[in-house]
Design a protein around this motif. Structure first.
Motif, short mmCIF file in Angstrom:
data_model
loop_
_atom_site.label_atom_id
_atom_site.label_comp_id
_atom_site.label_asym_id
_atom_site.label_seq_id
_atom_site.Cartn_x
_atom_site.Cartn_y
_atom_site.Cartn_z
N LEU A 186 0.84 -1.19 0.00
CA LEU A 186 0.00 0.00 0.00
C LEU A 186 0.88 1.24 0.00
N ASN A 187 0.41 2.30 -0.63
CA ASN A 187 1.18 3.54 -0.65
C ASN A 187 0.24 4.74 -0.65
N ASP A 188 0.62 5.75 0.12
CA ASP A 188 -0.06 7.04 0.07
C ASP A 188 0.83 8.07 0.75
N ILE A 189 0.35 9.29 0.81
CA ILE A 189 1.12 10.37 1.43
C ILE A 189 1.12 10.20 2.94
N PRO A 190 2.12 10.76 3.62
CA PRO A 190 2.24 10.59 5.07
C PRO A 190 0.99 10.96 5.87
N SER A 191 0.22 11.94 5.43
CA SER A 191 -0.98 12.32 6.19
C SER A 191 -2.06 11.24 6.16
N LYS A 227 -4.18 -1.98 5.98
CA LYS A 227 -3.21 -3.07 6.11
C LYS A 227 -3.74 -4.14 7.06
N GLU A 228 -4.30 -3.70 8.18
CA GLU A 228 -4.85 -4.64 9.15
C GLU A 228 -6.01 -5.43 8.54
N GLU A 229 -6.86 -4.75 7.80
CA GLU A 229 -8.02 -5.41 7.16
C GLU A 229 -7.58 -6.44 6.13
N ALA A 282 0.57 -8.04 3.54
CA ALA A 282 0.43 -6.63 3.16
C ALA A 282 1.33 -5.77 4.02
N GLU A 283 1.75 -4.65 3.44
CA GLU A 283 2.54 -3.65 4.15
C GLU A 283 2.25 -2.30 3.52
N TYR A 284 2.46 -1.24 4.29
CA TYR A 284 2.28 0.09 3.70
C TYR A 284 3.59 0.84 3.68
N PHE A 285 3.71 1.72 2.69
CA PHE A 285 4.92 2.50 2.47
C PHE A 285 4.50 3.94 2.19
N LEU A 286 4.95 4.83 3.05
CA LEU A 286 4.59 6.24 2.92
C LEU A 286 5.49 6.92 1.89
#
Length: 135
Positions: free
Chosen positions: A68-73, A82-84, A91-95
């Protein structure tokens, strides 16, 4: 020369008006689509909300490994997503702000370290340099 999968090659002579396939061939097409993303490593930009979130949920339900990716806000939204989807697949997220080359390069390096590869990129994030829409 690569030949088309059987269900595509036969689709011209079939009975289903929506897909051009018979019921049996339609099931083959659904099975093909539902396994297309199985174990594929997918990066989805702008995935904290809207279309990006829906794309992430759908690909996760089909067995894709999701970055997953999005802006820091949007970090809180990414954590929840990610939890869902982490209940279904890895899954992991990357700011990173995709309009910032340095942030994108760091995120890609982090993704490579975490997953070792990237199979599919979904460029969903929107960049609006002219802020007149927000006025």
């Amino acid at each position: 020369m690569k030949s088309k999968p059987d269900f595509i090659a036969r689709s011209r002579n079939s009975s289903n008006s929506l897909t051009g396939t018979s019921d049996k061939e339609g099931k083959n097409l659904v099975n093909f689509i539902s396994t297309t993303f199985l174990s594929r490593m997918v990066l989805i930009t702008g995935s904290a909300q809207g279309m990006g979130k829906v794309i992430a949920q759908k690909m996760a339900s089909q067995g894709a490994i999701i970055a997953l990716n999005d802006i820091p806000s949007q970090e809180e939204n990414l954590k929840k997503l990610k939890e869902e989807i982490g209940k279904k697949t890895e899954a992991e997220y990357f700011l990173a702000d995709v309009s910032n080359l340095g942030q994108v390069q760091k995120a890609l390096k982090d993704i490579e370290q975490k997953f070792g590869r990237l199979d599919i990129l979904v460029n969903n994030a929107g960049i609006c340099k002219d802020r007149t829409l927000a006025k």
